[in-house]
Design a protein around this motif. Structure first.
Motif, PDB file in Angstrom:
ATOM      1  N   GLY A 178      -6.611   0.462   8.895  1.00 49.61           N
ATOM      2  CA  GLY A 178      -6.914  -0.945   9.178  1.00 49.61           C
ATOM      3  C   GLY A 178      -5.724  -1.847   8.938  1.00 49.61           C
ATOM      4  O   GLY A 178      -4.662  -1.400   8.498  1.00 49.61           O
ATOM      5  N   LYS A 179      -5.948  -3.117   9.210  1.00 51.31           N
ATOM      6  CA  LYS A 179      -4.831  -4.055   9.237  1.00 51.31           C
ATOM      7  C   LYS A 179      -4.675  -4.871   7.953  1.00 51.31           C
ATOM      8  O   LYS A 179      -3.908  -5.801   7.888  1.00 51.31           O
ATOM      9  N   GLY A 180      -5.462  -4.543   6.949  1.00 54.21           N
ATOM     10  CA  GLY A 180      -5.368  -5.280   5.695  1.00 54.21           C
ATOM     11  C   GLY A 180      -6.238  -6.506   5.706  1.00 54.21           C
ATOM     12  O   GLY A 180      -6.916  -6.756   6.710  1.00 54.21           O
ATOM     13  N   PRO A 181      -6.240  -7.282   4.619  1.00 48.10           N
ATOM     14  CA  PRO A 181      -5.502  -7.096   3.374  1.00 48.10           C
ATOM     15  C   PRO A 181      -5.840  -5.759   2.692  1.00 48.10           C
ATOM     16  O   PRO A 181      -6.931  -5.242   2.858  1.00 48.10           O
ATOM     17  N   TYR A 182      -4.845  -5.234   1.954  1.00 50.19           N
ATOM     18  CA  TYR A 182      -4.965  -3.920   1.353  1.00 50.19           C
ATOM     19  C   TYR A 182      -5.172  -4.016  -0.160  1.00 50.19           C
ATOM     20  O   TYR A 182      -4.553  -4.859  -0.817  1.00 50.19           O
ATOM     21  N   VAL A 183      -6.021  -3.120  -0.662  1.00 51.50           N
ATOM     22  CA  VAL A 183      -6.128  -2.964  -2.109  1.00 51.50           C
ATOM     23  C   VAL A 183      -5.009  -2.014  -2.515  1.00 51.50           C
ATOM     24  O   VAL A 183      -4.945  -0.884  -2.010  1.00 51.50           O
ATOM     25  N   THR A 184      -4.096  -2.465  -3.373  1.00 52.90           N
ATOM     26  CA  THR A 184      -2.930  -1.637  -3.671  1.00 52.90           C
ATOM     27  C   THR A 184      -2.920  -1.060  -5.084  1.00 52.90           C
ATOM     28  O   THR A 184      -2.519   0.075  -5.285  1.00 52.90           O
ATOM     29  N   HIS A 185      -3.346  -1.848  -6.083  1.00 58.13           N
ATOM     30  CA  HIS A 185      -3.310  -1.384  -7.473  1.00 58.13           C
ATOM     31  C   HIS A 185      -4.616  -1.715  -8.170  1.00 58.13           C
ATOM     32  O   HIS A 185      -5.206  -2.775  -7.919  1.00 58.13           O
ATOM     33  N   ILE A 186      -5.017  -0.841  -9.055  1.00 55.07           N
ATOM     34  CA  ILE A 186      -6.238  -1.074  -9.828  1.00 55.07           C
ATOM     35  C   ILE A 186      -5.917  -0.866 -11.303  1.00 55.07           C
ATOM     36  O   ILE A 186      -5.423   0.201 -11.688  1.00 55.07           O
ATOM     37  N   ILE A 333      -4.432  -7.168  -4.528  1.00 55.96           N
ATOM     38  CA  ILE A 333      -4.695  -7.176  -3.095  1.00 55.96           C
ATOM     39  C   ILE A 333      -3.450  -7.748  -2.395  1.00 55.96           C
ATOM     40  O   ILE A 333      -2.913  -8.762  -2.851  1.00 55.96           O
ATOM     41  N   SER A 334      -3.029  -7.079  -1.334  1.00 58.41           N
ATOM     42  CA  SER A 334      -1.809  -7.522  -0.675  1.00 58.41           C
ATOM     43  C   SER A 334      -1.978  -7.528   0.844  1.00 58.41           C
ATOM     44  O   SER A 334      -2.690  -6.690   1.395  1.00 58.41           O
ATOM     45  N   ALA A 335      -1.304  -8.469   1.484  1.00 59.49           N
ATOM     46  CA  ALA A 335      -1.300  -8.483   2.954  1.00 59.49           C
ATOM     47  C   ALA A 335      -0.414  -7.377   3.498  1.00 59.49           C
ATOM     48  O   ALA A 335      -0.542  -6.975   4.654  1.00 59.49           O
ATOM     49  N   ASN A 336       0.478  -6.869   2.630  1.00 58.21           N
ATOM     50  CA  ASN A 336       1.391  -5.799   3.054  1.00 58.21           C
ATOM     51  C   ASN A 336       0.851  -4.423   2.715  1.00 58.21           C
ATOM     52  O   ASN A 336       0.320  -4.224   1.624  1.00 58.21           O
ATOM     53  N   SER A 337       1.010  -3.496   3.611  1.00 57.86           N
ATOM     54  CA  SER A 337       0.570  -2.134   3.358  1.00 57.86           C
ATOM     55  C   SER A 337       1.373  -1.534   2.207  1.00 57.86           C
ATOM     56  O   SER A 337       2.577  -1.750   2.103  1.00 57.86           O
ATOM     57  N   PRO A 338       0.703  -0.783   1.315  1.00 58.01           N
ATOM     58  CA  PRO A 338       1.438  -0.149   0.220  1.00 58.01           C
ATOM     59  C   PRO A 338       2.462   0.866   0.724  1.00 58.01           C
ATOM     60  O   PRO A 338       3.398   1.223   0.024  1.00 58.01           O
ATOM     61  N   LYS A 339       2.289   1.307   1.971  1.00 56.59           N
ATOM     62  CA  LYS A 339       3.222   2.289   2.531  1.00 56.59           C
ATOM     63  C   LYS A 339       4.493   1.621   3.043  1.00 56.59           C
ATOM     64  O   LYS A 339       5.510   2.278   3.234  1.00 56.59           O
TER      65      LYS A 339
END
Lengths: 340, 153
Positions: A178-186, A333-339
């Motif tokens: 998907g296009k985000g926003p992405y959950v990156t860290h917990i 949560i970030s608009a940028n992909s963690p990849k």
């Protein structure tokens, strides 16, 4: 592959997107500063149901259905749902979601439930156990008052530290890719209890838990507060927010620029007679699934750290003179992909 | 964060906004006093206009004030007043009516027996238990004093 950072944090390896979100809010919340961000505003407290408890269940069902619809999915596409609320035996969730036919995990994290559900729902996708998951929570002023405090018509006086339980619910649908926003860290919180016994000062009781989780997050990830466009705690309110900011400041974390609290954002303090601000699962949930997500979609915020806070006491433990164990869970949560 | 529980408790005491004591007391005095004036008005009315005996006046006034407390609770107005009045609405007999009617209204949904009737005295119950106990204790002491000192007291 997910990567464990430090003692309490995990960095997700996959793109886990927030596909859609939905909120419902009560009338008082609908008259507040975030009014335009709520999808539905309830005209009255029972919302056409026979009891406030039934209304709260309807709130959860409605936000889940709306979030699934707006993601262009059907209920059958959701592999798991995490849900919880403040009521005994979590009836808001179990009665609200019983007709939806989604594999269900019930949670109790008091007012931290939104971050707890979002954490677990994201981890399930990252671990390869699901493609689509959802998280939902709610609170209702009337159901919470009668369970934790006095009947609504009882003539009592509230101290200035008392918070107002938000009538509101929020749901998120998550997806792999998907296009985000992405959950990156917990960053999963530990139970913190500084011996506060005053149930009329939950912000003061929960602030050390928020500080503990935030410091763990900064340590584990190597990030500083200024990495984020917005750091938002769940329901510390005006009293707890000031304490948390000061305690973090003492430890060298500057929270003066980008830190706020959902309990301070949802009501106008003086005009709405909100005393120390909003509280309840629905407070952080409706602010996250309303204001924060909508502003992220617009591009106002790129990186947000959402830290829902919970006070894990019960009316029984309070009467027995016990202090208030507290918790806070952080989700980046970030608009940028963690990849990327 | 390196506070001990005791240090945090002291820190918290300094940080926490205090209740506006003077304002609260003034409102309690004015609104509580106004409620008592209404009661006095009914008392005078029953005595002078209706010409009731002193004991009957006391009973009729209490009944009227309890009725009004219950009525205003039912009209969702008593708690709005209490927000400002505090002890001013709690102490008069109208507050006692409010403490019984408000749970009765709220718990009716759980049924008339285990809801309304069972929960009706959750707030007023302790007042009844200790109020009646205290009156028995005082009555007992009075009885002993009378027995010792005799009727000349």
């Amino acid at each position: 592959m997910p990567e464990r950072l430090g003692k309490q944090t995990v960095a997700l390896g996959k793109d886990v997107s927030i596909l859609s979100f939905s909120t419902v809010a009560g009338r008082k919340e609908g008259e507040g500063p975030l009014s335009s961000y709520f999808d539905t505003i309830m005209e009255e407290a029972t919302w056409g149901e026979k009891s406030w408890e039934k209304a709260e269940s309807k709130m959860q069902k409605t936000v889940v259905q709306n979030a699934v619809d707006s993601a262009g999915l059907t209920l059958g596409d959701i592999n798991y749902i995490f849900a919880g609320d403040l009521l005994n035996q979590c009836i808001g969730s179990s009665f609200g979601l019983r007709e939806l036919g989604i594999p269900f995990f019930g949670l109790y994290g008091a007012c931290s439930t939104m971050a707890e559900g979002l954490s677990l729902a994201s981890m399930l996708i990252d671990g390869g156990f699901a493609q689509k998951t959802a998280a939902v929570t709610s609170s209702h002023f009337c159901t919470a008052e009668r369970q934790y405090r006095n009947p609504l018509e009882y003539g009592g006086q509230r101290p200035p530290t008392a918070q107002w339980t938000v009538t509101g619910a929020g749901a998120l649908v998550l997806s792999e890719g998907g296009k985000g926003p992405y959950v990156t860290h917990i960053t999963t919180g530990k139970i913190v209890d500084m011996g506060v016994k005053d149930a009329n000062n939950m912000g003061g009781a929960m602030a050390p838990a928020a500080v503990s989780t935030l410091e763990a997050h900064f340590n584990d990830t190597g990030r500083s507060p200024d990495f984020y466009d917005l750091i938002v705690t769940g329901d510390l309110g005006f009293v707890g927010r000031e304490i948390a900011a000061e305690l973090l400041g003492n430890d060298g974390y500057d929270m003066s620029k980008n830190y706020n609290d959902c309990g301070c954002m949802i009501f106008e303090r003086k005009k709405q007679d909100a005393h120390a601000g909003g509280s309840g699962c629905g407070c952080s949930a409706s602010v996250l699934c309303g204001y924060i997500m909508k502003e992220m979609m617009k591009g106002t915020f790129c990186n947000v750290l959402f830290v829902a806070t919970g006070a894990l006491m019960s009316p029984t433990t309070l009467l027995q003179g016990d202090s208030i164990p507290s918790i806070a869970h952080a989700v980046a949560i970030s608009a940028n992909s963690p990849k990327s | 964060m390196k506070y001990t529980n005791e240090e945090y408790s002291k820190y918290l005491d300094k940080k926490v906004p205090k209740s506006p004591l003077l304002k609260n007391m003034l409102f309690a005095f004015l609104i509580g006093g106004a409620i008592c004036c209404v009661g006095q008005g009914f008392s005078d009315f029953y005595k002078t206009v209706l010409g009731l005996e002193t004991e009957a006046v006391k009973t009729a006034t209490s009944i009227t004030m309890i009725f009004l407390g219950a009525l205003f609770t039912g009209l969702n107005l008593y708690d709005d007043l209490a927000k400002y009045a505090g002890a001013g609405t709690l102490v008069p007999i109208t507050g006692f009516a409010n403490s019984i009617v408000s749970p009765a209204m709220e718990f009716k949904r759980e049924g008339y027996i285990l809801g309304l009737a069972a929960k009706m005295f959750t707030i007023a119950g302790p007042v009844l238990v200790y109020g009646i106990s205290a009156s028995i204790a005082v009555g007992f002491l009075y009885y002993i004093a009378m027995a010792v000192v005799g009727g000349g007291m």
